[in-house]
Design a protein around this motif. Structure first.
Motif, PDB file in Angstrom:
ATOM      1  N   LEU A 114       0.848  -1.184   0.000  1.00 56.06           N
ATOM      2  CA  LEU A 114       0.000   0.000   0.000  1.00 56.06           C
ATOM      3  C   LEU A 114       0.888   1.241   0.000  1.00 56.06           C
ATOM      4  CD1 LEU A 114      -2.750  -0.864   2.640  1.00 56.06           C
ATOM      5  CD2 LEU A 114      -3.021  -0.791   0.166  1.00 56.06           C
ATOM      6  N   LEU A 115       0.334   2.344  -0.426  1.00 57.72           N
ATOM      7  CA  LEU A 115       1.080   3.595  -0.376  1.00 57.72           C
ATOM      8  C   LEU A 115       0.138   4.778  -0.249  1.00 57.72           C
ATOM      9  CD1 LEU A 115       0.848   4.956  -3.488  1.00 57.72           C
ATOM     10  CD2 LEU A 115       2.378   3.066  -3.982  1.00 57.72           C
ATOM     11  N   LEU A 116       0.666   5.857   0.318  1.00 58.24           N
ATOM     12  CA  LEU A 116      -0.035   7.131   0.332  1.00 58.24           C
ATOM     13  C   LEU A 116       0.429   7.905  -0.887  1.00 58.24           C
ATOM     14  CD1 LEU A 116       0.211   8.173   4.093  1.00 58.24           C
ATOM     15  CD2 LEU A 116      -1.710   7.059   2.922  1.00 58.24           C
ATOM     16  N   HIS A 117      -0.484   8.164  -1.794  1.00 60.58           N
ATOM     17  CA  HIS A 117      -0.179   8.878  -3.036  1.00 60.58           C
ATOM     18  C   HIS A 117      -0.729  10.293  -2.878  1.00 60.58           C
ATOM     19  CE1 HIS A 117       0.583   9.404  -7.325  1.00 60.58           C
ATOM     20  NE2 HIS A 117      -0.642   9.883  -7.456  1.00 60.58           N
ATOM     21  N   VAL A 118       0.167  11.246  -2.612  1.00 61.37           N
ATOM     22  CA  VAL A 118      -0.239  12.630  -2.367  1.00 61.37           C
ATOM     23  C   VAL A 118      -0.098  13.421  -3.655  1.00 61.37           C
ATOM     24  CG1 VAL A 118       0.044  14.647  -0.897  1.00 61.37           C
ATOM     25  CG2 VAL A 118       0.625  12.374  -0.022  1.00 61.37           C
ATOM     26  N   ALA A 119      -1.192  13.984  -4.124  1.00 67.14           N
ATOM     27  CA  ALA A 119      -1.210  14.748  -5.378  1.00 67.14           C
ATOM     28  C   ALA A 119      -1.432  16.223  -5.070  1.00 67.14           C
ATOM     29  CB  ALA A 119      -2.320  14.224  -6.292  1.00 67.14           C
ATOM     30  N   PHE A 120      -0.535  17.073  -5.606  1.00 64.50           N
ATOM     31  CA  PHE A 120      -0.613  18.517  -5.399  1.00 64.50           C
ATOM     32  C   PHE A 120      -1.129  19.198  -6.668  1.00 64.50           C
ATOM     33  CE2 PHE A 120       2.554  16.969  -2.456  1.00 64.50           C
ATOM     34  CZ  PHE A 120       2.251  17.638  -1.281  1.00 64.50           C
ATOM     35  N   PRO A 129      -2.759  16.415 -11.469  1.00 59.09           N
ATOM     36  CA  PRO A 129      -1.863  17.006 -10.478  1.00 59.09           C
ATOM     37  C   PRO A 129      -0.604  17.575 -11.121  1.00 59.09           C
ATOM     38  CG  PRO A 129      -1.730  14.616 -10.391  1.00 59.09           C
ATOM     39  CD  PRO A 129      -2.860  14.940 -11.322  1.00 59.09           C
ATOM     40  N   ALA A 130      -0.069  18.600 -10.489  1.00 61.38           N
ATOM     41  CA  ALA A 130       1.172  19.202 -10.971  1.00 61.38           C
ATOM     42  C   ALA A 130       2.390  18.519 -10.375  1.00 61.38           C
ATOM     43  CB  ALA A 130       1.183  20.690 -10.629  1.00 61.38           C
ATOM     44  N   TYR A 131       2.163  17.753  -9.296  1.00 63.66           N
ATOM     45  CA  TYR A 131       3.299  17.219  -8.543  1.00 63.66           C
ATOM     46  C   TYR A 131       2.766  16.125  -7.622  1.00 63.66           C
ATOM     47  CZ  TYR A 131       6.989  17.532  -4.902  1.00 63.66           C
ATOM     48  OH  TYR A 131       7.979  17.270  -3.984  1.00 63.66           O
ATOM     49  N   THR A 132       3.457  15.018  -7.475  1.00 64.02           N
ATOM     50  CA  THR A 132       2.992  13.937  -6.611  1.00 64.02           C
ATOM     51  C   THR A 132       4.147  13.344  -5.813  1.00 64.02           C
ATOM     52  OG1 THR A 132       3.317  12.175  -8.241  1.00 64.02           O
ATOM     53  CG2 THR A 132       1.182  13.300  -8.265  1.00 64.02           C
ATOM     54  N   ILE A 133       3.826  12.774  -4.677  1.00 68.00           N
ATOM     55  CA  ILE A 133       4.793  12.008  -3.895  1.00 68.00           C
ATOM     56  C   ILE A 133       4.126  10.717  -3.419  1.00 68.00           C
ATOM     57  CG2 ILE A 133       6.148  13.991  -3.121  1.00 68.00           C
ATOM     58  CD1 ILE A 133       4.669  13.795  -0.449  1.00 68.00           C
ATOM     59  N   ASP A 134       4.896   9.664  -3.280  1.00 71.39           N
ATOM     60  CA  ASP A 134       4.412   8.373  -2.800  1.00 71.39           C
ATOM     61  C   ASP A 134       5.177   7.970  -1.550  1.00 71.39           C
ATOM     62  OD1 ASP A 134       3.980   6.947  -6.124  1.00 71.39           O
ATOM     63  OD2 ASP A 134       2.662   8.213  -4.927  1.00 71.39           O
ATOM     64  N   THR A 135       4.469   7.472  -0.558  1.00 73.26           N
ATOM     65  CA  THR A 135       5.083   6.953   0.654  1.00 73.26           C
ATOM     66  C   THR A 135       4.555   5.545   0.897  1.00 73.26           C
ATOM     67  OG1 THR A 135       5.238   9.153   1.637  1.00 73.26           O
ATOM     68  CG2 THR A 135       5.412   7.287   3.126  1.00 73.26           C
ATOM     69  N   LYS A 136       5.442   4.581   0.928  1.00 70.48           N
ATOM     70  CA  LYS A 136       5.022   3.191   1.130  1.00 70.48           C
ATOM     71  C   LYS A 136       4.568   2.975   2.565  1.00 70.48           C
ATOM     72  CE  LYS A 136       8.029  -0.221   1.187  1.00 70.48           C
ATOM     73  NZ  LYS A 136       9.018  -1.214   0.706  1.00 70.48           N
ATOM     74  N   LYS A 152       2.693  24.176  -4.118  1.00 70.86           N
ATOM     75  CA  LYS A 152       1.321  24.147  -4.611  1.00 70.86           C
ATOM     76  C   LYS A 152       0.340  24.510  -3.496  1.00 70.86           C
ATOM     77  CE  LYS A 152       3.246  22.891  -8.358  1.00 70.86           C
ATOM     78  NZ  LYS A 152       3.514  23.929  -9.390  1.00 70.86           N
ATOM     79  N   LYS A 153      -0.867  24.837  -3.898  1.00 70.61           N
ATOM     80  CA  LYS A 153      -1.862  25.362  -2.963  1.00 70.61           C
ATOM     81  C   LYS A 153      -2.859  24.316  -2.501  1.00 70.61           C
ATOM     82  CE  LYS A 153      -3.976  28.714  -0.766  1.00 70.61           C
ATOM     83  NZ  LYS A 153      -3.384  29.360   0.417  1.00 70.61           N
ATOM     84  N   TYR A 154      -3.045  23.252  -3.274  1.00 71.34           N
ATOM     85  CA  TYR A 154      -4.070  22.262  -2.958  1.00 71.34           C
ATOM     86  C   TYR A 154      -3.478  20.857  -3.038  1.00 71.34           C
ATOM     87  CZ  TYR A 154      -6.929  26.314  -4.188  1.00 71.34           C
ATOM     88  OH  TYR A 154      -7.459  27.567  -4.262  1.00 71.34           O
ATOM     89  N   PHE A 155      -4.087  19.923  -2.304  1.00 70.36           N
ATOM     90  CA  PHE A 155      -3.615  18.545  -2.380  1.00 70.36           C
ATOM     91  C   PHE A 155      -4.745  17.571  -2.049  1.00 70.36           C
ATOM     92  CE2 PHE A 155      -3.214  19.421   2.112  1.00 70.36           C
ATOM     93  CZ  PHE A 155      -3.447  18.202   2.737  1.00 70.36           C
ATOM     94  N   ILE A 156      -4.568  16.342  -2.509  1.00 70.49           N
ATOM     95  CA  ILE A 156      -5.454  15.217  -2.197  1.00 70.49           C
ATOM     96  C   ILE A 156      -4.563  14.052  -1.773  1.00 70.49           C
ATOM     97  CG2 ILE A 156      -7.051  13.494  -3.147  1.00 70.49           C
ATOM     98  CD1 ILE A 156      -8.099  15.618  -5.039  1.00 70.49           C
ATOM     99  N   VAL A 157      -4.951  13.344  -0.726  1.00 75.66           N
ATOM    100  CA  VAL A 157      -4.214  12.157  -0.299  1.00 75.66           C
ATOM    101  C   VAL A 157      -5.011  10.926  -0.720  1.00 75.66           C
ATOM    102  CG1 VAL A 157      -3.114  10.929   1.597  1.00 75.66           C
ATOM    103  CG2 VAL A 157      -3.315  13.418   1.686  1.00 75.66           C
ATOM    104  N   ASN A 158      -4.379  10.080  -1.522  1.00 71.84           N
ATOM    105  CA  ASN A 158      -5.001   8.840  -1.982  1.00 71.84           C
ATOM    106  C   ASN A 158      -4.410   7.650  -1.244  1.00 71.84           C
ATOM    107  OD1 ASN A 158      -6.545   9.892  -4.475  1.00 71.84           O
ATOM    108  ND2 ASN A 158      -4.471  10.626  -4.838  1.00 71.84           N
ATOM    109  N   LEU A 159      -5.255   6.738  -0.816  1.00 68.15           N
ATOM    110  CA  LEU A 159      -4.814   5.449  -0.311  1.00 68.15           C
ATOM    111  C   LEU A 159      -4.817   4.502  -1.499  1.00 68.15           C
ATOM    112  CD1 LEU A 159      -4.061   3.628   2.099  1.00 68.15           C
ATOM    113  CD2 LEU A 159      -6.505   3.170   2.396  1.00 68.15           C
ATOM    114  N   ALA A 160      -3.645   4.036  -1.891  1.00 72.50           N
ATOM    115  CA  ALA A 160      -3.521   3.280  -3.136  1.00 72.50           C
ATOM    116  C   ALA A 160      -2.843   1.932  -2.894  1.00 72.50           C
ATOM    117  CB  ALA A 160      -2.734   4.079  -4.176  1.00 72.50           C
ATOM    118  N   ALA A 161      -3.142   1.002  -3.788  1.00 78.77           N
ATOM    119  CA  ALA A 161      -2.513  -0.317  -3.760  1.00 78.77           C
ATOM    120  C   ALA A 161      -1.550  -0.412  -4.933  1.00 78.77           C
ATOM    121  CB  ALA A 161      -3.565  -1.414  -3.838  1.00 78.77           C
TER     122      ALA A 161
END
Length: 223
Positions: A114-120, A129-136, A152-161
């Motif tokens: 699993l990972l946290l996929h943060v999209a800015f 998204p203009a920019y993303t980071i992944d954390t396992k 960036k000004k906005y973000f969404i955190v996705n729980l991803a597999a």
């Protein structure tokens, strides 16, 4: 021992398993995968019907059974993710995964982690998204602090597999606005050298940021 009439506050304090057991006591047929919020609504609707018909239910919870829990359940058996901004630099992310979803992930071929996929995003209406980071993260993890090191000004955190070569989103937060932050934090990126004021250096922030990148960043992608 005295009995009590069902109330939303009392039902919210019960675990999902206790709600299912209570529904069984009342003879309410609950589908196996029904969300706990719908279980509570079914129980409240049943209680209202009993009150309208002036029929006292044969099964009532005792004072001891209806005692409000002092600690929250470790899981509500519902797949969801939420994010709370701690300050302009950090966000606290917490999530839950239902038993069925966990079992499906374990049985999925090519499932890695699993990972946290943060999209800015630059704008609230942007679709890409203009920019993303992944954390396992592991299947057992349920919370994580995430560094908002992005201009960036906005973000969404996705729980991803992480399945094979693709990422499958299983839950996501709403779009969140990042408060105005110190440029030192928002502009800091791996490999970028910034002039750090002496007081900030003494605070240990530089070392904290470096440790975060070394231990928590799994990938860093620019689009």
């Amino acid at each position: 021992m005295d009995t009590q009439i069902l109330s939303r506050q009392q039902l919210e304090s019960l675990s999902t398993q206790d709600l299912l057991a209570l529904s069984d006591d009342y003879g309410i047929d609950i589908p196996e995968d029904l969300n706990r919020r719908f279980i509570i609504e079914e129980l409240l609707e049943f209680a209202d019907e009993q009150e309208e018909n002036e029929v006292i239910p044969e099964v009532n919870l005792t004072d001891e059974e209806m005692k409000i829990a002092t600690t929250l359940p470790t899981t509500y058996n519902e797949t969801s993710i939420h994010a709370i901004i701690h300050d302009p630099a950090w966000v606290f992310v917490y999530w839950d995964i239902s038993t069925i979803d966990l079992e499906n992930l374990r049985n999925t071929q090519n499932f890695k982690n699993l990972l946290l996929h943060v999209a800015f995003y630059d704008n609230e209406t942007d679709e890409k998204p203009a920019y993303t980071i992944d954390t396992k993260i592991s299947l057992e993890d349920r919370m994580q602090y995430v560094l908002l090191s992005s201009p960036k000004k906005y973000f969404i955190v996705n729980l991803a597999a992480n399945i094979g070569a693709t990422h499958q989103i299983i839950a996501h937060t709403e779009m969140i606005t990042i408060p105005n932050a110190c440029p030192l934090l928002t502009d800091l990126q791996p490999g970028r050298k910034l002039e750090i004021p002496p007081l900030v250096r003494l605070s240990g922030m530089e070392e904290l940021l470096r440790e975060y990148y070394l231990n928590h960043r799994e990938s860093l992608n620019n689009f």
